[in-house]
Design an enzyme around this catalytic site. Structure first.
Site, PDB file in Angstrom:
ATOM      1  N   GLU A   5       6.977   5.200 -62.501  1.00  0.00           N
ATOM      2  CA  GLU A   5       6.787   6.351 -63.396  1.00  0.00           C
ATOM      3  C   GLU A   5       6.588   7.643 -62.617  1.00  0.00           C
ATOM      4  O   GLU A   5       5.836   7.696 -61.639  1.00  0.00           O
ATOM      5  CB  GLU A   5       5.569   6.097 -64.287  1.00  0.00           C
ATOM      6  CG  GLU A   5       5.743   6.633 -65.681  1.00  0.00           C
ATOM      7  CD  GLU A   5       6.883   5.933 -66.414  1.00  0.00           C
ATOM      8  OE1 GLU A   5       7.943   6.565 -66.588  1.00  0.00           O
ATOM      9  OE2 GLU A   5       6.720   4.778 -66.809  1.00  0.00           O
ATOM     10  N   HIS A   6       7.293   8.676 -63.058  1.00  0.00           N
ATOM     11  CA  HIS A   6       7.166  10.023 -62.492  1.00  0.00           C
ATOM     12  C   HIS A   6       7.529  10.058 -61.007  1.00  0.00           C
ATOM     13  O   HIS A   6       6.916  10.793 -60.234  1.00  0.00           O
ATOM     14  CB  HIS A   6       5.737  10.560 -62.670  1.00  0.00           C
ATOM     15  CG  HIS A   6       5.436  11.028 -64.062  1.00  0.00           C
ATOM     16  ND1 HIS A   6       5.890  12.215 -64.564  1.00  0.00           N
ATOM     17  CD2 HIS A   6       4.723  10.435 -65.052  1.00  0.00           C
ATOM     18  CE1 HIS A   6       5.459  12.349 -65.812  1.00  0.00           C
ATOM     19  NE2 HIS A   6       4.760  11.279 -66.129  1.00  0.00           N
ATOM     20  N   GLY A  63       8.232   8.052 -75.909  1.00  0.00           N
ATOM     21  CA  GLY A  63       8.371   7.685 -74.514  1.00  0.00           C
ATOM     22  C   GLY A  63       9.486   6.698 -74.259  1.00  0.00           C
ATOM     23  O   GLY A  63       9.575   6.123 -73.167  1.00  0.00           O
ATOM     24  N   ASP A  67      16.427   8.501 -67.105  1.00  0.00           N
ATOM     25  CA  ASP A  67      16.762   8.218 -68.503  1.00  0.00           C
ATOM     26  C   ASP A  67      18.270   8.214 -68.720  1.00  0.00           C
ATOM     27  O   ASP A  67      18.822   7.336 -69.395  1.00  0.00           O
ATOM     28  CB  ASP A  67      16.123   9.265 -69.421  1.00  0.00           C
ATOM     29  CG  ASP A  67      14.603   9.273 -69.324  1.00  0.00           C
ATOM     30  OD1 ASP A  67      14.041   8.357 -68.684  1.00  0.00           O
ATOM     31  OD2 ASP A  67      13.990  10.188 -69.885  1.00  0.00           O
ATOM     32  N   ASP A  77      11.187   9.594 -60.107  1.00  0.00           N
ATOM     33  CA  ASP A  77      12.628   9.859 -59.957  1.00  0.00           C
ATOM     34  C   ASP A  77      12.880  11.293 -59.534  1.00  0.00           C
ATOM     35  O   ASP A  77      13.763  11.562 -58.713  1.00  0.00           O
ATOM     36  CB  ASP A  77      13.400   9.513 -61.231  1.00  0.00           C
ATOM     37  CG  ASP A  77      12.890  10.208 -62.486  1.00  0.00           C
ATOM     38  OD1 ASP A  77      11.720  10.664 -62.495  1.00  0.00           O
ATOM     39  OD2 ASP A  77      13.659  10.292 -63.467  1.00  0.00           O
ATOM     40  N   ARG A  81      15.471   3.666 -73.494  1.00  0.00           N
ATOM     41  CA  ARG A  81      15.104   2.837 -72.347  1.00  0.00           C
ATOM     42  C   ARG A  81      13.606   2.572 -72.304  1.00  0.00           C
ATOM     43  O   ARG A  81      12.802   3.303 -72.881  1.00  0.00           O
ATOM     44  CB  ARG A  81      15.550   3.482 -71.040  1.00  0.00           C
ATOM     45  CG  ARG A  81      14.902   4.816 -70.720  1.00  0.00           C
ATOM     46  CD  ARG A  81      13.704   4.710 -69.807  1.00  0.00           C
ATOM     47  NE  ARG A  81      13.011   5.995 -69.709  1.00  0.00           N
ATOM     48  CZ  ARG A  81      11.984   6.339 -70.463  1.00  0.00           C
ATOM     49  NH1 ARG A  81      11.539   5.509 -71.390  1.00  0.00           N
ATOM     50  NH2 ARG A  81      11.379   7.506 -70.313  1.00  0.00           N
ATOM     51  N   SER A  86      12.705   7.605 -74.626  1.00  0.00           N
ATOM     52  CA  SER A  86      13.853   8.428 -74.241  1.00  0.00           C
ATOM     53  C   SER A  86      14.825   8.709 -75.375  1.00  0.00           C
ATOM     54  O   SER A  86      16.036   8.735 -75.183  1.00  0.00           O
ATOM     55  CB  SER A  86      14.598   7.770 -73.066  1.00  0.00           C
ATOM     56  OG  SER A  86      15.458   8.676 -72.439  1.00  0.00           O
ATOM     57  N   SER A  87      14.289   8.981 -76.566  1.00  0.00           N
ATOM     58  CA  SER A  87      15.172   9.329 -77.686  1.00  0.00           C
ATOM     59  C   SER A  87      15.899  10.647 -77.432  1.00  0.00           C
ATOM     60  O   SER A  87      17.083  10.786 -77.769  1.00  0.00           O
ATOM     61  CB  SER A  87      14.372   9.422 -78.989  1.00  0.00           C
ATOM     62  OG  SER A  87      13.352  10.401 -78.893  1.00  0.00           O
TER      63      SER A  87
END
Length: 478
Positions: A64-65, A159, A207, A67, A58, A161-162
């Site tokens: 950012e930061h 970054g 994610d 959730d 994604r 989300s692997s």
């Protein structure tokens, strides 16, 4: 301005296809990868796989930061993904291999507790995490043996989300291999957010949610508890350019970076709840919960609560114990964890300032993008992205010089808005760009950033690319 209604995610399970063409959903690159994965599985295990599971990475456009503080985020799934070919076996083992030979094989005995290394020190820990999650939350009594072969084209530690895609894909594959009636996408999303904590990462669920709930061609505003989504329009004539700094953003750094930020937001919620005299203050562990408990709306909580009850200087553990009238053992047991209890100072005020302002930017982004009568929409959205990056850099301190450099280059080359995406401390940027400026921007980044970095021109297509919203997780059963 007409309000776009949030919708509850469909109770439908992830889709199950019968051909690789269907699974690729229009991506020629992925279709070829899946075909190669089938052949590689036959070479590795001497037989064909029974099915392939895939879960996308994604890009977080904005939000950012926040959730893990309970606030909505605005990501999109991308076409890059993790794919796992699987065949069940009668033996009590799970064999895990990767098409990339640099990732070592692993075997687990399913009659013993899966040995997952905290902080994901080995690549296959994320696969085991998904397996353990499916076993625990899908009520699998006896795991079946499996042969797994993993393939991915999401750049690791970028970054994008692997690692969460590995968890999601593994959980989906495990559920199907064990003949579980597949639960809903929302169930999978919430389950995988919980089970990723086996690794030791205290994420908020973005994610995993977009990996299952992503839809082709659509960005999504995702709200939590319960999960619900709102489609967000991408401005016509605009694309998103992803640029990898080539600085690894490993989730294994969570102890020193990511988890500290989670703890700081939690501690800020508790300190303010205590000072406000909230009943059962010790349960107010998210900034969204604090907003509700304070009786103030998001637009006013900074001025009416935060500035009154938090100072800008850092807080020591002794400070926190004194303010909340607890001892250190209680602080460690209830509010910190093994990765954060050794941290001596926590910054609260600036972290909270970022969270509340970033949460507001998400709602502004959604409203502006979805306004049918809006003017200069792309410019306004770009400004929100710029403001988000400045906040991440200055208030949340999760940027790095390379991220700031790419953002500056992109802006000079015509980006409407650029920001770090993902946790930060390395990884990627995302830039909103008009299509007629895209080529110029990418050429400028190539000249001014990648040519100046060792190995920067190697595999450039995986480091600098245009992306569009892709579909969510799915299965292909042969």
């Amino acid at each position: 301005m007409a309000e776009t209604p949030a919708k509850k995610p469909s109770s439908d399970p992830p889709p199950v296809f019968s051909s690789l063409d269907e699974l690729s959903q229009g991506s020629e690159t992925n279709a070829k990868r899946y075909q190669n994965l089938v052949q590689a599985f036959k070479t590795k295990y001497g037989t064909e796989p029974q099915f392939i599971a895939r879960a996308p990475g994604r890009v977080n456009i904005i939000g950012e930061h926040i959730d893990y503080s309970g606030y909505a985020v605005l990501p999109m799934a991308i076409e890059l993904d993790i794919a796992i070919a699987c065949r069940t076996r009668n033996e009590d083992v799970i064999n895990i291999s990767n098409t990339n030979p640099k990732y070592l094989d692993h075997q687990s005995n399913i009659n013993r507790k899966l040995n997952i290394t905290k902080r994901g020190m080995m690549w296959y820990d994320y696969i085991l995490c998904g397996i353990a999650g499916a076993e625990d939350y899908c009520n699998i009594d006896n795991l079946t043996g499996m042969d797994l072969l993993v393939d991915g084209n999401i750049p690791p530690a970028s970054g994008l989300s692997s690692s969460s895609a590995l968890v999601c894909c593994s959980a989906l594959a495990t559920a199907h291999a064990n003949k579980i009636a597949l639960p809903s996408k929302a169930f999978f999303a919430e389950m995988c957010a919980k089970c990723e904590r086996y690794i030791g990462t205290e994420g908020g669920g973005m994610d995993q949610a977009i990996s299952f709930l992503g839809e082709q061609g659509k960005a999504m505003m995702i709200e939590f508890d319960p999960i619900r989504t709102t489609e967000v329009k991408i401005p016509k004539g605009c694309v998103f350019v992803i640029a990898n700094t080539l600085v690894p953003a490993e989730k294994a750094t969570a102890a020193s970076c990511f988890n500290v930020r989670v703890a700081e937001c939690r501690l800020a919620s508790l300190v303010m709840a205590y000072q406000l005299g909230v009943k059962r203050w010790e349960e107010v562990r998210k900034l969204l919960t604090l907003e509700y408990a304070s009786g103030h709306e998001l637009k006013e909580i900074m001025t009416k609560v935060v500035t009154k009850h938090l100072r800008s200087d850092p807080y020591t553990q002794s400070d926190l114990c004194s303010i909340m009238d607890v001892d250190k053992q209680y602080l460690w047991k209830e509010f910190l964890n093994e990765q954060t209890k050794s941290i001596e100072e926590f910054q609260l005020y600036y972290r909270v300032e970022h969270v509340y302002n970033e949460a507001s930017r998400v709602y502004q982004f959604k409203d502006i993008a979805n306004d049918p009568n809006g003017e200069n929409v792309a410019v306004k959205l770009g400004k929100l992205m710029d403001d988000s990056h400045a906040s991440c850099r200055d208030l949340y301190e999760c940027s790095c010089p390379e991220l700031d450099q790419i953002v500056a280059i992109a802006k000079s080359a015509g980006s409407l808005g650029s920001r770090l995406t993902g946790a930060g401390w390395g990884g990627c940027t995302v830039s909103l760009v008009r299509e007629d400026k895209c080529k110029e921007l990418m050429e400028t980044l190539q000249e001014e950033y990648y040519k100046g970095h060792s190995n920067g021109m190697e595999n450039l297509d995986a480091s600098l690319f245009v992306t569009k919203p892709g579909p969510g997780a799915a299965l292909c059963v042969f």
